[in-house]
Design a protein around this motif. Structure first.
Motif, short mmCIF file in Angstrom:
data_model
loop_
_atom_site.label_atom_id
_atom_site.label_comp_id
_atom_site.label_asym_id
_atom_site.label_seq_id
_atom_site.Cartn_x
_atom_site.Cartn_y
_atom_site.Cartn_z
N SER A 161 64.37 36.01 -5.58
CA SER A 161 63.58 35.45 -6.69
C SER A 161 62.09 35.49 -6.43
O SER A 161 61.29 35.13 -7.31
CB SER A 161 64.01 34.00 -6.95
N GLU A 162 61.67 35.91 -5.25
CA GLU A 162 60.25 35.90 -4.88
C GLU A 162 59.44 36.86 -5.75
O GLU A 162 59.82 38.02 -5.96
CB GLU A 162 60.07 36.29 -3.41
N LYS A 163 58.32 36.37 -6.28
CA LYS A 163 57.43 37.22 -7.06
C LYS A 163 56.50 37.98 -6.13
O LYS A 163 55.86 37.40 -5.26
CB LYS A 163 56.63 36.38 -8.05
N THR B 90 59.65 40.63 -9.39
CA THR B 90 60.42 39.91 -8.37
C THR B 90 61.03 40.92 -7.41
O THR B 90 61.21 42.10 -7.75
CB THR B 90 61.55 39.07 -8.99
N PHE C 60 64.05 41.04 -6.55
CA PHE C 60 65.31 41.48 -7.15
C PHE C 60 65.06 42.66 -8.08
O PHE C 60 65.80 43.65 -8.06
CB PHE C 60 65.98 40.33 -7.92
#
Length: 337
Positions: free
Chosen positions: A288-290, A310, A312
């Motif tokens: 989920s990290e931007k 993200t 992902f």
């Protein structure tokens, strides 16, 4: 080893590479001693100029390295029918010759594992007659030590670039949800290739690509094969060194530094007579990290070179492409001219 028919082996040959036009200025791979106080500036320069460097005095115990290589060789020495019980990769597990799902092939077999300490390797390693927990413990010891070293490098980079907080990069690897993976590659000897090798043809071990994660930590045995792409498009062979670690800047770190650090394109050439074993820790952020250029690195009138995404989104995009594709191209901002 899987015996391929002669027509099939042709798909493993590389296209002729662009020759180095000026061998007199062939660069030297940066060698950085992590125990020296001046290592910080050398690390930043290496990330900017190469995106690739070698480190010594890295703090990873030799016994961890030797134990893991021994266990890996034990696995790869098993009959193919036994190893295939640990595959096909989904994405973790045993793979052979086929890399990814988009048609890339290489003269390699591999074991891809989740790098989280609590991961269960039973499915992949139950092929061992001995207790598979032995292998899991060896992998965990090694990955823990290598991750610590990777985080130290990332924090030294942040220090030298005056970034706050100091763990702006390393916290992504230390996060419990970090999407890091660990890969062991075995490049088998290929006697059928010996005549072609003498004629200067190269066999694809692992095709040219960049690593999509933040940072990659590579260690291999004393068989060469790794090559990196230079800025003029030529390829440089990396001398084997089983006592040191090689570090790659990944695509995500290139984005976070707004292009200051370079994600180096690299590949592996297979050998006709010697096997090569490499072990790579790919330090990735949580799904989920931007990922976007750090605001503190965008100075004055400078523009952000990349759209925010993200991990992902980028991972999904990257693994839906061929190895050699420009994966970051889809996420670059188009500036008006």
């Amino acid at each position: 080893m899987v015996a391929l028919s002669k027509p099939s082996i042709e798909q493993f040959f590389m296209k002729p590479s662009k020759p180095n036009t000026n061998p007199l200025i062939f660069p030297t791979i940066p060698l950085i001693d992590l125990s020296k106080p001046e290592s910080k500036q050398h690390l930043v320069k290496a990330c900017q100029d190469f995106g690739f460097f070698k480190v010594v005095n890295h703090g990873v115990p030799t016994k961890f390295i030797k134990k893991l290589e021994s266990e890996a060789l034990k696995f790869f020495s098993s009959p193919l029918s036994t190893k295939e019980k640990a595959g096909p990769p989904d994405p973790f597990g045993y793979g052979n010759k086929r890399i990814g799902r988009n048609g890339d092939v290489g003269w390699v077999e591999y074991l891809l594992l989740n790098a989280k300490p609590e991961s269960d390797y039973q499915r992949y390693l139950s092929v061992f007659e001995e207790n598979p927990e032995i292998f899991q413990g060896v992998v965990n010891d090694y990955v823990t030590a290598v991750k610590k070293m990777a985080c130290e490098i990332l924090e030294l980079l942040a220090d030298e670039m005056k970034l706050q907080p100091r763990n702006v990069f390393s916290k992504l690897l230390m996060d419990e949800q970090s999407d890091s993976v660990f890969r062991v590659n075995h490049y088998l000897p290929c006697p059928e290739f010996q005549e072609n090798e003498r004629n200067g043809r190269k066999l694809v071990g692992f095709g040219e690509h960049t690593d999509p994660q933040i940072i990659s930590v590579l260690r291999s045995n004393n068989t060469s094969g790794l090559e990196i792409s230079l800025r003029d498009g030529s390829w440089m062979s990396v001398p084997a060194d089983s006592d040191s670690f090689f570090i790659n800047v990944g695509d995500s770190l290139q984005v976070m530094t707004n292009g200051r650090f370079k994600s180096v394109k690299h590949r592996v050439v297979a050998n006709s007579t010697k096997s090569r074993v490499s072990m790579i820790y790919f330090g990735g952020p949580p799904l989920s990290e931007k990922i976007a250029p750090l605001p503190s690195l965008i100075q004055g009138e400078e523009d952000s070179l990349y759209k925010e995404f993200t991990w992902f989104e980028y991972k999904k995009s990257a693994f839906n492409t061929r190895l050699a594709d420009n994966r970051l191209g889809l996420f670059e901002k188009i500036t008006a001219t």
